[in-house]
Design a protein around this motif. Sequence first.
Motif, PDB file in Angstrom:
ATOM      1  N   PRO A  54      43.177  11.828   9.615  1.00  0.00           N
ATOM      2  CA  PRO A  54      42.327  12.401  10.677  1.00  0.00           C
ATOM      3  C   PRO A  54      43.125  13.101  11.769  1.00  0.00           C
ATOM      4  O   PRO A  54      42.557  13.452  12.802  1.00  0.00           O
ATOM      5  CB  PRO A  54      41.614  11.164  11.235  1.00  0.00           C
ATOM      6  CG  PRO A  54      42.614  10.064  11.063  1.00  0.00           C
ATOM      7  CD  PRO A  54      43.480  10.416   9.880  1.00  0.00           C
ATOM      8  N   ILE A  55      44.416  13.298  11.561  1.00  0.00           N
ATOM      9  CA  ILE A  55      45.236  13.975  12.569  1.00  0.00           C
ATOM     10  C   ILE A  55      45.218  15.477  12.249  1.00  0.00           C
ATOM     11  O   ILE A  55      45.400  15.863  11.097  1.00  0.00           O
ATOM     12  CB  ILE A  55      46.697  13.449  12.546  1.00  0.00           C
ATOM     13  CG1 ILE A  55      46.722  11.905  12.608  1.00  0.00           C
ATOM     14  CG2 ILE A  55      47.526  14.069  13.666  1.00  0.00           C
ATOM     15  CD1 ILE A  55      46.083  11.289  13.829  1.00  0.00           C
ATOM     16  N   PRO A  56      44.999  16.332  13.273  1.00  0.00           N
ATOM     17  CA  PRO A  56      44.937  17.777  12.992  1.00  0.00           C
ATOM     18  C   PRO A  56      46.217  18.291  12.316  1.00  0.00           C
ATOM     19  O   PRO A  56      47.310  17.752  12.539  1.00  0.00           O
ATOM     20  CB  PRO A  56      44.791  18.389  14.391  1.00  0.00           C
ATOM     21  CG  PRO A  56      44.227  17.304  15.246  1.00  0.00           C
ATOM     22  CD  PRO A  56      44.771  16.025  14.687  1.00  0.00           C
ATOM     23  N   TYR A  59      49.465  18.958  14.139  1.00  0.00           N
ATOM     24  CA  TYR A  59      50.342  17.825  14.441  1.00  0.00           C
ATOM     25  C   TYR A  59      50.762  17.089  13.173  1.00  0.00           C
ATOM     26  O   TYR A  59      51.002  15.881  13.188  1.00  0.00           O
ATOM     27  CB  TYR A  59      49.660  16.867  15.423  1.00  0.00           C
ATOM     28  CG  TYR A  59      49.264  17.531  16.718  1.00  0.00           C
ATOM     29  CD1 TYR A  59      50.221  18.189  17.490  1.00  0.00           C
ATOM     30  CD2 TYR A  59      47.946  17.534  17.160  1.00  0.00           C
ATOM     31  CE1 TYR A  59      49.864  18.837  18.671  1.00  0.00           C
ATOM     32  CE2 TYR A  59      47.582  18.171  18.331  1.00  0.00           C
ATOM     33  CZ  TYR A  59      48.548  18.825  19.079  1.00  0.00           C
ATOM     34  OH  TYR A  59      48.185  19.465  20.234  1.00  0.00           O
ATOM     35  N   GLY A  60      50.820  17.796  12.080  1.00  0.00           N
ATOM     36  CA  GLY A  60      51.382  17.216  10.860  1.00  0.00           C
ATOM     37  C   GLY A  60      50.407  16.438   9.996  1.00  0.00           C
ATOM     38  O   GLY A  60      50.782  15.914   8.950  1.00  0.00           O
ATOM     39  N   GLY A  61      49.144  16.336  10.436  1.00  0.00           N
ATOM     40  CA  GLY A  61      48.170  15.567   9.655  1.00  0.00           C
ATOM     41  C   GLY A  61      47.462  16.429   8.628  1.00  0.00           C
ATOM     42  O   GLY A  61      47.803  17.604   8.426  1.00  0.00           O
ATOM     43  N   ALA A  62      46.468  15.804   7.966  1.00  0.00           N
ATOM     44  CA  ALA A  62      45.715  16.532   6.951  1.00  0.00           C
ATOM     45  C   ALA A  62      44.553  17.306   7.574  1.00  0.00           C
ATOM     46  O   ALA A  62      44.032  18.236   6.976  1.00  0.00           O
ATOM     47  CB  ALA A  62      45.189  15.571   5.891  1.00  0.00           C
ATOM     48  N   GLY A  63      44.124  16.871   8.756  1.00  0.00           N
ATOM     49  CA  GLY A  63      43.041  17.590   9.430  1.00  0.00           C
ATOM     50  C   GLY A  63      41.664  17.300   8.874  1.00  0.00           C
ATOM     51  O   GLY A  63      40.757  18.123   8.979  1.00  0.00           O
ATOM     52  N   ALA A  64      41.486  16.134   8.291  1.00  0.00           N
ATOM     53  CA  ALA A  64      40.152  15.740   7.813  1.00  0.00           C
ATOM     54  C   ALA A  64      39.468  14.921   8.906  1.00  0.00           C
ATOM     55  O   ALA A  64      40.024  14.706   9.981  1.00  0.00           O
ATOM     56  CB  ALA A  64      40.272  14.936   6.524  1.00  0.00           C
ATOM     57  N   ASP A  65      38.262  14.444   8.610  1.00  0.00           N
ATOM     58  CA  ASP A  65      37.545  13.692   9.641  1.00  0.00           C
ATOM     59  C   ASP A  65      37.840  12.190   9.543  1.00  0.00           C
ATOM     60  O   ASP A  65      38.546  11.735   8.660  1.00  0.00           O
ATOM     61  CB  ASP A  65      36.037  13.986   9.576  1.00  0.00           C
ATOM     62  CG  ASP A  65      35.452  13.708   8.197  1.00  0.00           C
ATOM     63  OD1 ASP A  65      36.113  13.027   7.387  1.00  0.00           O
ATOM     64  OD2 ASP A  65      34.337  14.185   7.926  1.00  0.00           O
ATOM     65  N   ARG A  66      37.283  11.443  10.489  1.00  0.00           N
ATOM     66  CA  ARG A  66      37.537  10.007  10.566  1.00  0.00           C
ATOM     67  C   ARG A  66      36.897   9.284   9.381  1.00  0.00           C
ATOM     68  O   ARG A  66      37.451   8.336   8.853  1.00  0.00           O
ATOM     69  CB  ARG A  66      36.999   9.501  11.909  1.00  0.00           C
ATOM     70  CG  ARG A  66      37.447   8.146  12.379  1.00  0.00           C
ATOM     71  CD  ARG A  66      38.930   7.877  12.449  1.00  0.00           C
ATOM     72  NE  ARG A  66      39.676   8.553  13.474  1.00  0.00           N
ATOM     73  CZ  ARG A  66      40.836   8.102  13.985  1.00  0.00           C
ATOM     74  NH1 ARG A  66      41.358   6.954  13.580  1.00  0.00           N
ATOM     75  NH2 ARG A  66      41.474   8.796  14.874  1.00  0.00           N
TER      76      ARG A  66
END
Lengths: 379, 258
Positions: A54-56, A59-66
């Motif tokens: 859930p991290i955008p 900022y290195g995340g996948a950008g999915a939802d919670r």
Amino acid sequence: MDFKLSEEQELIRSNMREFAAKHVDPIAAEIDENSRHPAEVFQKLAEGNWLGIPIPQEYGGAGADRLTHVIAVEELSRSCASTGFTLSAHVDLACTPILLFGNDQQKAKFLTPMAKGENLGAFALTEPGAGTDVMAATTTAALDGNDYVINGSKTFTSNGPVAGTYVAFAWTDKEAGRKGMSAFIVPRDTPGLRVGEHFKKMGLRASQTSEMIFKDCRIPKENLLGQPGQGVQIAMTTFDHGRMGIAAQSIGILQAALDEAVQYSKERIQFGTPIARHQAIAWMIADMATDLAAARFLAYYAAWLKDQKQPFSKEAAMAKLFASEAAMKHTTKAVQIHGGYGYIKGAKVERLMRDAKITEIYEGTSEAQRMVISGNVLR
Amino acid sequence: MPEMIACFKWVIDEAYIRRGPEGELDLSSVNYKISEYDRNAIEEAVRLREAHGGSVIPVTVAAPEAAKGVKDALSRGGDRAFFIADEAFHDLEPSQTAAVLAEVIRSRIPHDLILCGEGSGDLYAQQVGPRLAEHLEIPCISFVQKLSIEQGRLIAERKVEEGLEVVAAPLPALVTVLPDINVPRIPGVKDTLAAAKKPFVTVKRDELSGKYEAHLATLLVRATQMERQCERFGTQPEDVARFLESLRKKGAIGQKGG
């Protein structure tokens, strides 16, 4: 009203199921027995962007939802609750407060490598004398020039022994009460920080838990997370997220218990018929499946509220309370269904029952959840 | 740089099939997945792209519900997809699938290599690949467990009954792959999210010129029943005799002198 997951959420669920079946199921009993952190699994989880769902992406995340993250924790926990929880603690308790309260520099420096899975995060709040009563903490952080100097000790820090980045809490102004605690980002290699021994636990044994001792531990002022005195608020907001993670973990445990109970009760013959045909067993399974469905709806609803940017604190507490108590209740039943075989080491239900107990205790005991929920209802 | 098509079938995940009270298949709570060997076909195309460049185009003929399968195929590394979708495309037989694929591929998708799974997870008729190659009049190499492109030619290692056969073929060609050829990657979270943004073309039945009638009729599908029995025997000569007699009684081996 729509109970349907998106196609992406469904695909991600089945990919995590495949991942867990391939990489986690074969080692789950061993890492429980040896109380071992499966670093090799976390390496693979990092490669698949599972450690920052859930991290955008910036900022290195996948950008999915919670909700997607909750589903992944659930499926991973179905194979191994320790592994699922280690992921949840990393994302929900360490990445999330930095995402929500960190400034751009902190997100770039600390959150990005964490969300990529380059190092794990941990959350250091609980102290030997301060559990549910957060205000009883004694760890202090004194401003000295451009540094804060932290002194005190923490305990039951999940991921403590394996983390690279800690979100730690200390009093900056004890006199100010709830507004006197602050949160800090503390890298593992900071002089004055010592990570204590890994506790030997009843269950959740592959999740690493330890004391943390801060002795004149000096961190630069820019590692203050949020504002001075914002610590309690940061901790409570973080718990709101963590509780969805524990609910997901509990659901994974419960699903696994149901899977095991269904399979065994269809195979085990007593009095000339599979025990699943005995009403006593069939009704246990009916109750188990019903509570599982209810727990899942509560958890998904809390995550959905979060994704809709609506308040979700009460719902997250309800999901955690209900799912964890259901997990404890029904893993006990799953052992009962297995009879003597369920009491033997190596039976999956034996591990599930030990793993379930902690879900009623950490990230707010069931009693603390009832405080949160009643506080919301009686307002 | 090779343009590669990976054909796939969206099949019922057999783990979810249950047996109804009359022995019928209970499909009321099944999930679907990309047929296992077709995953190998997609993975092999992606590997060849990593080595030689080009692009990977997953193609399927299916009912509209298989849209999720198209996303799945794209998340496994496809660049863009063709989804030949119609309500009438439920349970096509292999000859129909091959003919429909051939029409769409011939008219719309330039290709150097077509990869198919050796057989599908539901029917395992092993016909779509070879039939499609016949329609397109290109070489077909089946039972492939190792594949490379060298100087514009295909080199394939085939698993045949009496060992291995290494063959070469000019491009364009069609290859059907065995599961030994690779281990398909499990898509990461970003792969799945990115797949939703990749382009795909939907082709409807009325855009096709052929009629593609069915030749087969399914009369009945029934689950087999497996019964397990357990009997214990010792190791003495009389136990062995008793063991053999028991097998004869159950019809597992023939009668004495029979």
